[in-house]
Design a protein around this motif. Structure first.
Motif, PDB file in Angstrom:
ATOM      1  N   ILE A  45       0.847  -1.190   0.000  1.00 44.33           N
ATOM      2  CA  ILE A  45       0.000   0.000   0.000  1.00 44.33           C
ATOM      3  C   ILE A  45       0.882   1.240   0.000  1.00 44.33           C
ATOM      4  O   ILE A  45       1.805   1.362   0.801  1.00 44.33           O
ATOM      5  CB  ILE A  45      -0.954   0.027   1.213  1.00 44.33           C
ATOM      6  N   ASP A  46       0.594   2.156  -0.919  1.00 44.58           N
ATOM      7  CA  ASP A  46       1.265   3.456  -0.958  1.00 44.58           C
ATOM      8  C   ASP A  46       0.313   4.499  -0.371  1.00 44.58           C
ATOM      9  O   ASP A  46      -0.899   4.424  -0.568  1.00 44.58           O
ATOM     10  CB  ASP A  46       1.584   3.865  -2.401  1.00 44.58           C
ATOM     11  N   TRP A  47       0.874   5.478   0.330  1.00 44.79           N
ATOM     12  CA  TRP A  47       0.087   6.562   0.901  1.00 44.79           C
ATOM     13  C   TRP A  47       0.764   7.866   0.497  1.00 44.79           C
ATOM     14  O   TRP A  47       1.918   8.110   0.826  1.00 44.79           O
ATOM     15  CB  TRP A  47       0.047   6.429   2.413  1.00 44.79           C
ATOM     16  N   VAL A  55      -4.210   9.930  -0.309  1.00 44.28           N
ATOM     17  CA  VAL A  55      -4.571   8.906  -1.282  1.00 44.28           C
ATOM     18  C   VAL A  55      -3.794   7.629  -0.974  1.00 44.28           C
ATOM     19  O   VAL A  55      -2.565   7.650  -0.891  1.00 44.28           O
ATOM     20  CB  VAL A  55      -4.280   9.378  -2.725  1.00 44.28           C
ATOM     21  N   LYS A  57      -3.119   3.692  -2.225  1.00 44.07           N
ATOM     22  CA  LYS A  57      -3.240   2.769  -3.355  1.00 44.07           C
ATOM     23  C   LYS A  57      -2.725   1.420  -2.902  1.00 44.07           C
ATOM     24  O   LYS A  57      -1.581   1.308  -2.454  1.00 44.07           O
ATOM     25  CB  LYS A  57      -2.465   3.265  -4.567  1.00 44.07           C
ATOM     26  N   ASP A  59      -2.201  -2.672  -3.892  1.00 42.52           N
ATOM     27  CA  ASP A  59      -2.157  -3.712  -4.913  1.00 42.52           C
ATOM     28  C   ASP A  59      -2.899  -4.932  -4.395  1.00 42.52           C
ATOM     29  O   ASP A  59      -2.482  -5.545  -3.408  1.00 42.52           O
ATOM     30  CB  ASP A  59      -0.706  -4.091  -5.240  1.00 42.52           C
ATOM     31  N   ALA A 122     -13.728   5.059  -2.286  1.00 42.03           N
ATOM     32  CA  ALA A 122     -12.852   3.952  -2.691  1.00 42.03           C
ATOM     33  C   ALA A 122     -13.277   3.466  -4.070  1.00 42.03           C
ATOM     34  O   ALA A 122     -14.464   3.425  -4.389  1.00 42.03           O
ATOM     35  CB  ALA A 122     -12.929   2.818  -1.679  1.00 42.03           C
ATOM     36  N   VAL A 128      -5.983  -2.616  -8.535  1.00 40.79           N
ATOM     37  CA  VAL A 128      -5.485  -1.567  -7.648  1.00 40.79           C
ATOM     38  C   VAL A 128      -6.673  -0.898  -6.963  1.00 40.79           C
ATOM     39  O   VAL A 128      -7.572  -0.377  -7.619  1.00 40.79           O
ATOM     40  CB  VAL A 128      -4.657  -0.514  -8.411  1.00 40.79           C
ATOM     41  N   THR A 130      -7.959   2.158  -4.833  1.00 40.86           N
ATOM     42  CA  THR A 130      -7.593   3.540  -4.527  1.00 40.86           C
ATOM     43  C   THR A 130      -8.590   4.088  -3.514  1.00 40.86           C
ATOM     44  O   THR A 130      -9.792   4.108  -3.771  1.00 40.86           O
ATOM     45  CB  THR A 130      -7.593   4.423  -5.794  1.00 40.86           C
ATOM     46  N   THR A 132      -9.476   7.433  -1.351  1.00 37.20           N
ATOM     47  CA  THR A 132      -9.217   8.867  -1.286  1.00 37.20           C
ATOM     48  C   THR A 132      -9.886   9.443  -0.046  1.00 37.20           C
ATOM     49  O   THR A 132     -11.097   9.313   0.123  1.00 37.20           O
ATOM     50  CB  THR A 132      -9.743   9.571  -2.557  1.00 37.20           C
TER      51      THR A 132
END
Length: 150
Positions: A45-47, A55, A57, A59, A122, A128, A130, A132
Motif C-alpha cells: 500500500i502506498d500513501w 490517497v 493505493k 495492490d 474507494a 489496484v 484507490t 481517497t
C-alpha cells in the motif's frame, strides 16, 4: 519516513497500526499469529498526500471488490482488509512452483487530524484499490490588529 519496527528489525508483516503522525502510543490492536494471514498481510500500500487529499493505493491483484473491505475504525483509523482464497487443487494436478500467496490481509493507518473520514471514497480498477480521504481546509490564522498607544 517512519516504518513499523519490532526491535531493530523492520517487520513488513506486522499488523501494528502505522502512525506516522505519532498521535498514538504503540499498537492499539492485537497481533495475529495465523500463518495464512501473515503470508498475505504485507499487501503493498502506498500513501501519498496531495493538497486536497490523502490517497492510498493498494495492490490487490486477482481480488474482486466484494473481497476487499475499507472501513474507518474509531473515527480516524483507516482499515483495509480482504481475503484471497486458495485455488482448488485437483487430484491430477502437479504443482512445480508456488509463489502467489493466499489468505487474509489487514492494514491499518491512523489518519491525521485534517482527514475528513466521513467523505472517504474507494474505487478498484485493474487490481489496484484507490482510497481517497479528503482533507479539511486549512484554517487561516485569525489575525487581530493590536493598537499601539503612547
Amino acid at each position: 519516513m517512519s516504518l513499523i519496527r519490532r526491535g531493530d528489525v523492520f517487520d513488513p508483516f506486522s499488523l501494528d497500526l502505522w502512525d506516522p503522525f505519532g498521535s498514538g502510543s504503540g499498537s492499539v490492536f492485537p497481533r495475529t499469529t495465523d500463518s495464512e494471514t501473515a503470508a498475505f498481510a504485507g499487501a503493498r500500500i502506498d500513501w501519498k498526500e496531495t493538497p486536497d487529499a490523502h490517497v492510498f493505493k493498494a495492490d490487490v491483484p486477482g481480488l474482486r471488490k466484494e473481497e476487499v473491505k475499507v472501513e474507518v475504525d474509531d473515527g480516524n483509523v483507516l482499515q483495509i482488509s480482504g481475503e484471497r482464497n486458495k485455488e482448488q487443487e485437483e487430484k491430477t494436478d502437479t504443482w512445480h512452483h508456488v509463489e502467489r500467496s493466499s489468505g487474509r490481509f489487514l492494514r491499518r493507518f491512523r489518519l491525521p487530524d485534517n482527514a475528513r473520514a466521513e467523505e472517504i471514497k474507494a474505487a478498484m480498477e485493474n487490481g489496484v484499490l484507490t482510497v481517497t480521504v479528503p482533507k479539511a481546509e486549512a484554517k487561516k490564522p485569525d489575525v487581530k490588529p493590536v493598537q499601539i498607544t503612547g
